[in-house]
Write an enzyme that holds these catalytic residues in place. Structure first.
Site, short mmCIF file in Angstrom:
data_model
loop_
_atom_site.label_atom_id
_atom_site.label_comp_id
_atom_site.label_asym_id
_atom_site.label_seq_id
_atom_site.Cartn_x
_atom_site.Cartn_y
_atom_site.Cartn_z
N TYR A 1 0.82 -1.29 -0.01
CA TYR A 1 -0.24 0.04 0.02
C TYR A 1 0.80 1.18 -0.19
CZ TYR A 1 -3.99 -3.11 1.09
OH TYR A 1 -5.09 -3.84 1.19
N SER B 1 -13.40 -4.27 -0.10
CA SER B 1 -14.46 -3.51 -1.08
C SER B 1 -15.65 -3.54 -0.92
CB SER B 1 -13.98 -3.85 -2.41
OG SER B 1 -12.79 -3.34 -2.56
#
Length: 308
Positions: free
Chosen positions: A52, A217
């Protein structure tokens, strides 16, 4: 905030997780406000990955909260490794796993991870090598518990066969507009697209083996194709249905989207990826809303799914 016990661990975890994939888009001050808001809302579980922001997200996280023993004790911190963007491959070698964890700990300014996940399945995985890496990380005190992300049942079985520790987490995409984990089970043996088994019954497998599912998500449709909430052009019936329920419960549509996931008896955790304080607060409202069975199915059908 609802808390669940992660099976086979001593972790009492919020069923809402703050995901940190995008916090490098924030300043240190903005990131601190977001993290403090999460803590104030009752979130105690924070998800990272070494890829990330190429490590920037982990660095910013520790910088923003001025990581210290007192605040560390209030957090369950999880990170992931195994994806090698630099080489364009996955890598479950002992060397890479151990080097990744050492880098993660340095960036997060902590001595240990509560949970380490293998990020995506590596077809070249040698389970014995992974087991050696996990053993070294655990005995050195660097990682307490282990899990996976995006693994199917056979991949978990293959890895678990040689591991000295129980895999406790599987992070999988799941939300109202992405439901392969339940679709085929509802339309079993029917000659329709929905009956195609795309998930190898991973949800039932995880429940049978006490593996906690973390839904990533939760507001996306497809593979990062966009957020379905508020998209009345593509999802008119779904959004209208959610809006009516939000009005009934006195919360936002975001909270209902979270509540739909947390209503499932698998006791899933919901991984939020937002960088907005208000969106985070709205999501937390769905932590312990218990939709009725009829409401849950109504939302499922409004997303375009068949209930025979």
């Amino acid at each position: 905030m609802k808390y669940i016990n992660i099976a086979n661990t001593e972790l009492n975890a919020s069923n809402i997780i703050m995901g940190n994939m995008r916090i490098n888009q924030l300043s240190a001050g903005e990131a601190e406000k977001l993290i403090r808001t999460a803590l104030d809302e009752g979130i105690n579980y924070f998800d990272h990955a070494d890829i990330y922001g190429k490590g920037q997200c982990e660095e910013l996280f520790s910088e923003a909260i001025q990581m210290n023993p007192d605040i560390r004790e209030k957090m369950i911190i999880q990170s992931k490794c195994g994806i090698r963007p630099d080489l364009g491959c996955f890598d479950f070698s002992e060397e890479h796993i151990i080097n990744s964890v050492n880098g993660i700990l340095k960036r997060l300014k902590t001595d240990y991870l509560d949970v380490l996940l293998l990020h995506r399945p590596d077809p070249l995985m040698e389970p014995e090598e992974v087991a050696t890496a996990f053993e070294k990380l655990h005995t050195s005190g660097k990682v307490k518990y282990f899990g996976v992300s995006n693994f199917n049942p056979a991949q978990i079985e293959l890895l678990q066969k040689t591991l000295p520790y129980k895999l406790v987490i599987n992070q999988l995409q799941f939300g109202i507009a992405h439901t392969p984990m339940i679709d085929s089970g509802i339309t079993l043996n029917m000659k329709v697209d929905q009956s195609i088994n795309r998930d190898s019954s991973i949800l039932e497998y995880c429940r049978l083996h006490d593996i906690t599912i973390q839904a990533w998500s939760p507001f996306q449709h497809g593979f990062f194709e966009g957020v379905f909430l508020g998209d009345y052009e593509k999802f008119p019936e779904l959004n209208n249905t959610i809006d009516k329920m939000a009005e009934k419960y006195g919360v936002t549509s975001t909270a209902i989207a979270v509540a739909w996931i947390t209503r499932h008896p698998a006791n899933m955790q919901v991984v939020l990826g937002t960088t907005k304080q208000q969106r985070l607060k709205d999501s937390c409202q769905g932590s312990d809303i218990r939709l009725t069975r009829q409401e849950w199915y109504q939302i499922y059908k409004a997303a375009g799914n068949m209930v025979p």
